[in-house]
Design a protein around this motif. Structure first.
Motif, PDB file in Angstrom:
ATOM      1  N   SER A 132      34.303  95.211   7.389  1.00  0.00           N
ATOM      2  CA  SER A 132      34.404  95.222   8.848  1.00  0.00           C
ATOM      3  C   SER A 132      34.169  93.849   9.452  1.00  0.00           C
ATOM      4  CB  SER A 132      33.408  96.222   9.433  1.00  0.00           C
ATOM      5  OG  SER A 132      32.072  95.754   9.342  1.00  0.00           O
ATOM      6  N   ARG A 335      30.723 100.509  13.978  1.00  0.00           N
ATOM      7  CA  ARG A 335      31.059  99.078  14.005  1.00  0.00           C
ATOM      8  C   ARG A 335      31.453  98.612  15.409  1.00  0.00           C
ATOM      9  NH1 ARG A 335      31.169  94.729  14.250  1.00  0.00           N
ATOM     10  NH2 ARG A 335      31.761  93.092  12.777  1.00  0.00           N
ATOM     11  N   PRO A 340      26.317  94.383  14.681  1.00  0.00           N
ATOM     12  CA  PRO A 340      27.046  94.086  13.438  1.00  0.00           C
ATOM     13  C   PRO A 340      26.169  93.545  12.315  1.00  0.00           C
ATOM     14  CG  PRO A 340      27.558  92.474  15.139  1.00  0.00           C
ATOM     15  CD  PRO A 340      26.802  93.562  15.805  1.00  0.00           C
ATOM     16  N   ALA A 343      25.054  96.339  10.240  1.00  0.00           N
ATOM     17  CA  ALA A 343      26.142  97.267   9.913  1.00  0.00           C
ATOM     18  C   ALA A 343      25.932  97.956   8.574  1.00  0.00           C
ATOM     19  CB  ALA A 343      27.482  96.525   9.928  1.00  0.00           C
TER      20      ALA A 343
END
Length: 412
Positions: A132, A335, A340, A343
């Motif tokens: 991601s 996400r 982040p 994550a």
């Protein structure tokens, strides 16, 4: 931008290569969630237990897999993805050798829970979180590709293991899987030493904070809702995935037919997962999640009415097409809305809830079978849990649809 900066930028050629190797890594690492399904009848006969007892190793491996997703995700957040990959390879290799040498059902179950399950966690949530960071425009697609490793494992490994059972027995087959995991995962770990640029993470932090404020839910509240929804949907999902091989055996079609149906389910699940990535990038993760939940419930309903060999292939294919994109959508939503830099751990927590649902669903379905001597009540149980999931994600879709749609167009 320098050549190095271009290589580290989201959606670069390097990002796509990283995605391809992550898919291979996940396919190897997630073998544990499928091997135990295929050998369930053989293990039941070997150790002289009931169906619920034979389902215990599956419950153990899924609980270990859930714990491994959280721990390996946290390690990846702090040290990068290489450490989880190496640790996972060692745990998987050791676990499969010990499983092949086990003398009791409890030895077999503990090898799956403490070694194979935890080691396999390195090939799911940490890889999804890592990917991601390397994609912006195509993040939804990248996430579902990364998550497809677990399903690709379900396509390939059941056939390999069925051949191993017939040719060498389940013990030698387990030892062979351990050797393969070590031989493939350790060299691959070297490729993943590069980490995302600090600028990319900083921009993503700003984007997720703004989206979270618009949504009106605290990070822990959103994560709790997603964890509960994930648990419920996977209790429902576990009935066909865990018991389709045994179900076919009980109906007189044979274990090999059940393994073929499992592979078909997972192959079509990959198509569903990839398709859900395209859909999520356009209508948002919450709406895609609600659609998948609705369709999964419909497929479970069909299992109640059709048990002929041909119809079971058809219903199993429908189930695979409907449910494959559900689990990755939790990661897409996380996400978009949660920090982040956390994550790996946060996706790991929600993924562990889905895995706990699979573990509970797999065990309780076996228990229901032992009580009623039929899987009909087990399918009804799965359908009830699916309705709870649909209620949660439907509410979230109504609340979050405009926000997630915007986030999918502008996310960093």
């Amino acid at each position: 931008m320098s050549p190095q900066g271009q290589r580290d930028a989201p959606d670069s050629a390097y990002s796509w290569l990283r995605l391809a190797l992550s898919l291979l890594l996940g396919t190897i690492a997630c073998v544990g969630t499928w091997s135990v399904v295929v050998v369930l009848p053989a293990v039941q006969a070997e150790f002289g237990t009931l169906r619920a007892g034979a389902s215990l190793p599956y419950t153990c491996v899924m609980l270990g897999f859930g714990f491994g997703n959280i721990v390996m995700g946290r390690i990846a957040d702090r040290y990068g993805i290489v450490v989880p990959i190496v640790s996972g390879a060692v745990l998987l290799g050791t676990g499969y050798v010990l499983a092949g040498l086990s003398s009791t059902l409890w030895h077999f179950a503990l090898a799956h829970g403490l070694l194979i399950g935890i080691g396999g966690g390195a090939g799911f949530a940490p890889l999804i979180a890592d990917l991601s960071h390397w994609f912006r425009r195509h993040r939804g697609l990248a996430v579902v590709f990364g998550a497809s490793g677990s399903y690709l494992a379900g396509v390939i490994w059941p056939q390999v293991i069925t051949w191993g059972l017939q040719s060498h027995g389940w013990r030698a087959t387990h030892i062979g899987i351990g050797v393969v995991a070590l031989a493939v995962m350790l060299p691959l770990a070297l490729f993943f030493r590069r980490r995302p640029a600090a600028e990319t993470l900083a921009a993503a932090e700003i984007s997720s904070a703004g989206a979270r404020g618009d949504l009106g839910l605290s990070p822990n509240r959103l994560q709790g809702l997603l964890a509960l929804a994930g648990f419920c949907c996977c209790v429902a999902m576990a009935m066909p995935q865990v018991h389709i091989v045994a179900y076919c055996g009980d109906l007189g079609y044979g274990v090999a037919r059940g393994a073929e149906m499992l592979s078909l389910m997972l192959f079509l699940g990959i198509i569903s997962r990839i398709g859900s990535g395209f859909v999520a990038d356009r209508i948002g993760g919450a709406a895609t999640l609600a659609l998948g939940s609705l369709m999964q419930g419909l497929a479970l309903f069909l299992y109640l009415w059709f048990d002929g060999l041909r119809s079971l292939y058809i219903v199993t294919g429908i189930f695979g097409l409907f449910q494959g994109g559900i689990v990755p959508m939790y990661a897409v939503i996380i996400r978009d809305y949660l920090p982040p830099r956390e994550a790996g751990m946060r996706i790991g927590i929600v993924m562990s809830a889905t895995i706990a649902g699979m573990a509970f669903g797999g065990y309780v379905s076996g228990l229901i079978f032992d009580v009623f001597a039929s899987y009909r009540m087990a399918f009804l149980n799965g359908l009830a849990w699916n309705l709870i999931n649909l209620a949660i994600v439907g509410w979230l879709m109504l609340k979050a649809k405009p926000k997630l749609q915007a986030a999918s167009n502008t996310a960093f």
